[in-house]
Design a protein around this motif. Structure first.
Motif, PDB file in Angstrom:
ATOM      1  N   THR A 182       0.816  -1.252   0.020  1.00  0.00           N
ATOM      2  CA  THR A 182       0.085  -0.143  -0.026  1.00  0.00           C
ATOM      3  C   THR A 182       0.717   1.424   0.097  1.00  0.00           C
ATOM      4  O   THR A 182       2.185   1.201   0.178  1.00  0.00           O
ATOM      5  N   ASN A 183       0.363   2.501  -0.075  1.00  0.00           N
ATOM      6  CA  ASN A 183       1.240   3.649   0.295  1.00  0.00           C
ATOM      7  C   ASN A 183       1.165   3.781   1.450  1.00  0.00           C
ATOM      8  O   ASN A 183       0.693   2.991   2.346  1.00  0.00           O
ATOM      9  N   LEU A 184       1.774   5.013   2.147  1.00  0.00           N
ATOM     10  CA  LEU A 184       1.813   5.487   3.231  1.00  0.00           C
ATOM     11  C   LEU A 184       0.415   5.820   4.409  1.00  0.00           C
ATOM     12  O   LEU A 184       0.518   5.607   5.372  1.00  0.00           O
ATOM     13  N   LEU A 185      -0.662   6.012   3.588  1.00  0.00           N
ATOM     14  CA  LEU A 185      -2.110   6.115   4.209  1.00  0.00           C
ATOM     15  C   LEU A 185      -2.534   4.667   4.233  1.00  0.00           C
ATOM     16  O   LEU A 185      -3.828   4.444   4.621  1.00  0.00           O
ATOM     17  N   GLU A 186      -1.962   3.583   3.784  1.00  0.00           N
ATOM     18  CA  GLU A 186      -2.295   2.237   4.142  1.00  0.00           C
ATOM     19  C   GLU A 186      -3.439   1.868   3.242  1.00  0.00           C
ATOM     20  O   GLU A 186      -4.437   1.267   3.477  1.00  0.00           O
ATOM     21  N   ARG A 187      -3.487   2.471   2.119  1.00  0.00           N
ATOM     22  CA  ARG A 187      -4.495   2.228   0.991  1.00  0.00           C
ATOM     23  C   ARG A 187      -3.945   2.207  -0.278  1.00  0.00           C
ATOM     24  O   ARG A 187      -2.593   2.227  -0.433  1.00  0.00           O
ATOM     25  N   GLN A 188      -4.768   2.101  -1.505  1.00  0.00           N
ATOM     26  CA  GLN A 188      -4.160   1.866  -2.883  1.00  0.00           C
ATOM     27  C   GLN A 188      -3.418   0.391  -3.132  1.00  0.00           C
ATOM     28  O   GLN A 188      -2.420   0.543  -3.614  1.00  0.00           O
ATOM     29  N   GLY A 189      -4.017  -0.552  -2.310  1.00  0.00           N
ATOM     30  CA  GLY A 189      -3.165  -1.749  -2.313  1.00  0.00           C
ATOM     31  C   GLY A 189      -2.924  -2.490  -3.352  1.00  0.00           C
ATOM     32  O   GLY A 189      -3.963  -2.472  -4.209  1.00  0.00           O
ATOM     33  N   GLN A 190      -2.028  -2.995  -3.628  1.00  0.00           N
ATOM     34  CA  GLN A 190      -1.796  -4.061  -4.818  1.00  0.00           C
ATOM     35  C   GLN A 190      -1.374  -5.485  -4.074  1.00  0.00           C
ATOM     36  O   GLN A 190      -0.584  -5.588  -3.333  1.00  0.00           O
ATOM     37  N   SER A 191      -2.276  -6.474  -4.520  1.00  0.00           N
ATOM     38  CA  SER A 191      -1.885  -7.758  -3.894  1.00  0.00           C
ATOM     39  C   SER A 191      -0.538  -8.351  -4.254  1.00  0.00           C
ATOM     40  O   SER A 191       0.017  -8.100  -5.473  1.00  0.00           O
ATOM     41  N   LEU A 192       0.127  -8.953  -3.352  1.00  0.00           N
ATOM     42  CA  LEU A 192       1.352  -9.820  -3.581  1.00  0.00           C
ATOM     43  C   LEU A 192       1.237 -11.259  -3.544  1.00  0.00           C
ATOM     44  O   LEU A 192       0.360 -11.623  -2.800  1.00  0.00           O
ATOM     45  N   ASP A 193       2.151 -11.908  -4.234  1.00  0.00           N
ATOM     46  CA  ASP A 193       1.851 -13.535  -4.248  1.00  0.00           C
ATOM     47  C   ASP A 193       2.412 -14.190  -3.167  1.00  0.00           C
ATOM     48  O   ASP A 193       3.511 -13.556  -2.702  1.00  0.00           O
ATOM     49  N   VAL A 194       1.928 -14.878  -2.369  1.00  0.00           N
ATOM     50  CA  VAL A 194       2.209 -15.514  -1.045  1.00  0.00           C
ATOM     51  C   VAL A 194       2.658 -16.838  -1.515  1.00  0.00           C
ATOM     52  O   VAL A 194       2.006 -17.513  -2.177  1.00  0.00           O
ATOM     53  N   ARG A 195       3.893 -17.250  -1.576  1.00  0.00           N
ATOM     54  CA  ARG A 195       4.411 -18.419  -2.002  1.00  0.00           C
ATOM     55  C   ARG A 195       5.348 -18.887  -0.784  1.00  0.00           C
ATOM     56  O   ARG A 195       6.209 -18.009  -0.268  1.00  0.00           O
ATOM     57  N   ASP A 196       5.106 -20.352  -0.477  1.00  0.00           N
ATOM     58  CA  ASP A 196       5.861 -20.743   0.675  1.00  0.00           C
ATOM     59  C   ASP A 196       5.971 -19.815   1.873  1.00  0.00           C
ATOM     60  O   ASP A 196       7.080 -19.543   2.679  1.00  0.00           O
ATOM     61  N   ALA A 197       4.647 -19.329   2.385  1.00  0.00           N
ATOM     62  CA  ALA A 197       4.379 -18.412   3.464  1.00  0.00           C
ATOM     63  C   ALA A 197       5.447 -17.353   3.641  1.00  0.00           C
ATOM     64  O   ALA A 197       5.989 -17.022   4.541  1.00  0.00           O
TER      65      ALA A 197
END
Length: 846
Positions: free
Chosen positions: A813-828
């Motif tokens: 996210t940005n510093l306001l904790e929004r405009q988030g983009q998902s990241l791939d979670v692999r092997d925890a």
């Protein structure tokens, strides 16, 4: 807009100083008069502006910071709906200063983020409209990471930079982020710097004549913007600022606007946002701006160099409280993950109070004595809140164990060093054994009022967000008292320090096989007295003779104790005629297992127009000069001092450290809450000069008898007892390849010793050679876990962040904790790329 009708916007937006010549939220008496607080005057401004807005449909006005609006609504909650309606109509706004216009040279990067995060989100939540234009009016210094932070909080258009202004329309920061600073031409600053005296009839108590306000608004002329003449009809838009500093709105502005409309000018009441249309083309070009319109440096410094030293306790208190609050916040987040309660209300109150102490006339020491007393009271409030949050979290995370203490690291990087633990001790004291079962030397102890004993020891490095267990047991016999050494030389496995009867001679690094500080003009740790004639803001005279105090320094002793060796020196000096006295003690300590030289300086003085520096000559010639800054480090060169208003005396502001980098040797001087450094070249060395005290006497901007007499500022000389801690360390690599940033943080962010066994829940970890975890907290909205990451070596790189089992989604996210983009979670785990000096925010959703 026709070619011959020049648009002139009238912006009614006071520059609100919450602390300066008055206190924030308390009235004080001085020479028979009662002085209204800034919170009082700001409330009067809001009430009068609301009245004008009700009477005149085209009237618009602003508050400069969130602090003003929140305090006003605390006093007048019934006004919220009216303000929300005006905001929806575009007739009221809060400028994007964040909580307030804080100093951005002397605080941690995370504090800068919180200033806007807490301030902007509060406005959106309560007012229903966002802050859209950043504001930095009157902020003395603006660091190299500020453009990135402003862009990260959705304020890429920010205005009001002064003292070291932006040259051009854009400012590119250390990481490459660019803010647009363009605005229409300003014609006038109506009202200037007028201040209201106490009411002459009631002395500030409140009476019918002053409408119970205690201020004499009739004592000042109803100042209006200057008359707009024919020569100004260029067709270019412009604006006037109406009501700066502490003035309430001027009703005569209504007629002034009407008169100039009749004279052919397109004059309107406006908000800052209304001027966006005039700079939109430049704002659109922000990501690829014309090179000739970009400011030539990554920071807007230096200026007002006196503010980095004055009332030094405020700087020391601020740094200590920043790290303590970050630690308490992290522990509260971990306790919440273990089923406890996240202390959001207490943390918000502590952060907002801390940010108020960081205001640009608070932390900078440019205020009167009653305001200083109020700030110290705020510091006590912050300590109480922080301690409450920390103790509640530890109660959730700790299991009782009478013979155990846990050394807890609540920070984002491995930390070792001195730890103080409170234990029950018998007549012979206690012995400690570490996680490996080996005995741990107790390097110091003191008995507390309740009979318990605080013991000090060196803990081996503890991994980030982890704890190590130590065993406590009674001693079979009392520890031996420290023994005197035959010669003034101390050493441990890393360093050897040699001295004579008047101070240090050299500091030798046994691992590097060379001296890292030597007698080269100055001695290492030479205490230097410097003439410094000026105000709290700046040095005003180039006449700055220096007097090293080695001739007034006497060896008190050299001793070796359990786990340490120490040199002690006394300092006694009668200052030049009528300039006061200075006396104190300096100690130099080497601890087993600690790769640094620790210094402590205790001074008792009463002086004026003087500065006290610590000199550390480093045997490097023409080296690179590096300074710690928010989230990073920055190379700077010496500059030519200036001696007028807002001048710089040759020093630079630094966070936690500064040092010299040469071929095969980099030497850093770490400090706790001591921001003012200069590094000066010599024929055989570069000398690091750390300022610790200053006694200005010129009351610039504090005493203005044309408005009212105010001379309650003698405390700006900082007379009395002071203690300072700093340390020397060295590397055989460039600073960018060294752990200096982490070690400087560790010097300021001590490990916690907790009675019992600490058990922490599943938590994320950061794996990277050049990215560190700067903060861990719960999200401002929702149940997410927030991680603030920072690249600290100036290198592009990858960070791998482990993901706790209960986390289902990770967003960047940005510093306001929004405009988030998902990241791939692999092997925890998730991986992300960071550019040099980048700040990144992750949100982990359970």
């Amino acid at each position: 807009m026709s070619e011959n009708r020049r648009f002139v916007g009238v912006i009614v937006c006071n520059h609100f100083d919450p602390i300066w010549r008055r206190c924030w939220d308390r009235r004080f008496e001085f020479k028979g008069n009662l002085y209204a607080s800034y919170a009082d005057i700001q409330s009067y401004y809001m009430l009068d502006a609301l009245a004008l807005a009700r009477q005149h449909p085209d009237y618009r006005f602003e508050a400069e910071s969130t602090l003003v609006l929140r305090q006003f609504l605390h006093r007048h909650p019934e006004r919220l709906d009216e303000l929300r309606a005006l905001a929806a109509e575009g007739r009221f706004a809060v400028a994007g200063a964040g909580e307030n216009i804080i100093d951005c040279n002397m605080v941690l990067g995370e504090s800068m983020v919180r200033n806007w995060l807490l301030g902007l989100l509060w406005v959106e939540q309560h007012l229903g409209t966002p802050c859209t234009v950043g504001a930095r009016y009157d902020g003395f210094g603006n660091g190299a990471q500020l453009p990135q932070i402003l862009c990260g909080v959705e304020l890429p258009w920010t205005i009001g930079f002064c003292y070291s202004p932006v040259r051009g329309d854009y400012w590119r920061g250390l990481d490459g982020s660019v803010v647009c600073t363009a605005r229409p031409a300003q014609l006038d600053n109506s009202g200037g710097f007028d201040k209201y005296p106490p009411c002459r009839q009631c002395g500030g108590e409140g009476c019918e004549a002053c409408e119970q306000r205690g201020i004499d608004t009739r004592a000042l002329p109803a100042r209006l913007p200057r008359t707009l003449g024919d020569a100004e009809r260029t067709g270019e838009p412009a604006f006037v600022m109406a009501g700066p500093e502490e003035l309430v709105p001027n009703p005569a502005l209504i007629d002034w606007v009407a008169q100039h409309r009749q004279r052919g000018f397109d004059v309107s009441f406006t908000l800052h946002e209304d001027h966006r249309r005039f700079v939109q083309d430049r704002l659109d070009a922000r990501t690829d701006p014309p090179a000739d319109r970009v400011h030539p440096g990554v920071e807007l410094n230096p200026n007002s160099s006196g503010v980095w030293v004055g009332r030094i306790r405020l700087k020391q208190m601020c740094r200590r409280q920043e790290y303590a609050l970050l630690a308490a916040e992290t522990l509260s987040a971990l306790a919440a993950r273990a089923g406890g309660r996240y202390a959001r209300a207490e943390l918000d109150e502590a952060w907002r109070t801390l940010l108020l102490t960081m205001f640009h006339d608070a932390l900078t020491a440019t205020h009167v004595d009653p305001a200083y007393d109020e700030l110290l009271d705020m510091g006590r409030q912050i300590d109480a809140l922080t301690d409450r949050v920390r103790q509640r979290a530890l109660a959730k995370l700790t299991r009782p164990a009478k013979d155990r203490i846990s050394v807890l690291n609540p920070y984002g990087q491995a930390v070792g060093g001195l730890v103080e633990a409170v234990v029950e001790a018998g007549p012979t004291g206690v012995r400690l054994s570490g996680p490996d079962g080996r005995a741990v030397p107790v390097v110091g102890q003191r008995t507390l009022d309740n009979g318990q004993v605080a013991v000090e020891f060196v803990a081996r490095p503890v991994a980030a967000l982890s704890a190590e267990r130590y065993r406590v047991a009674p001693r079979a016999k009392a520890a031996a008292t420290p023994k005197a050494l035959a010669t003034p030389t101390i050493e441990n496995e890393r360093f050897r320090v040699t001295a004579d009867a008047h101070g240090l001679l050299a500091i030798h690094d046994r691992r590097l096989g060379r001296d890292v500080a030597a007698t080269l003009g100055y001695r290492p740790n030479d205490i230097v007295l410097e003439r410094d004639e000026g105000s709290p803001w700046e040095t005003r005279s180039p006449d700055r003779p220096r007097t090293p105090l080695a001739p007034h320094t006497t060896l008190l002793g050299a001793q070796a104790g359990e786990g340490f060796q120490r040199l002690s020196f006394g300092i006694a000096n009668a200052l030049p005629f009528s300039l006061g006295t200075l006396q104190g003690q300096a100690t130099v300590t080497l601890y087993e297992g600690l790769d640094r030289v620790d210094f402590r300086l205790d001074i008792d003085w009463d002086s004026f127009n003087q500065r006290v520096r610590v000199a550390m000559p480093v045997p490097v010639v023409r080296g690179r000069l590096l300074y710690g800054i928010a989230y990073g480090q920055l190379e700077r060169r010496p500059y030519t001092p200036t001696w007028g208003r807002a001048g710089g005396n040759g020093d630079w502001p630094a966070i936690n450290w500064a040092g010299v980098e040469g071929p095969g040797l980099s030497v850093a001087l770490l400090s706790r809450g001591l921001p003012s450094y200069a590094i000066e070249p010599g024929p055989a060395s570069e000398t690091i000069l750390l300022s610790v005290l200053r006694s200005p006497t010129l009351p610039a901007f504090l005493h203005e008898p044309e408005h009212y007499t105010m001379t309650d500022y003698d405390g700006m000389r900082d007379a009395g007892r002071h203690s300072f801690a700093y340390a020397l360390t060295a590397y055989d690599t460039p600073f960018a390849a060294s752990p200096v940033t982490l070690e400087a943080e560790g010097f300021n962010a001590p490990l916690l010793a907790v009675a019992g066994e600490v058990a922490l829940p599943d938590r994320p970890t950061v794996q990277s050679p050049n990215v560190r975890l700067a903060a861990l907290k719960l999200a401002e909205q929702g149940r997410g876990l927030i991680l603030r990451l920072a690249e600290f070596r100036g290198l592009p790189g990858r960070a791998t962040v482990t993901v706790p089992p209960d986390v289902k989604r990770v967003l960047r996210t940005n510093l306001l904790e929004r405009q988030g983009q998902s990241l791939d979670v692999r092997d925890a785990a998730v991986s992300l790329e960071l550019r040099p000096w980048e700040i990144a925010t992750l949100r982990m959703e359970p």
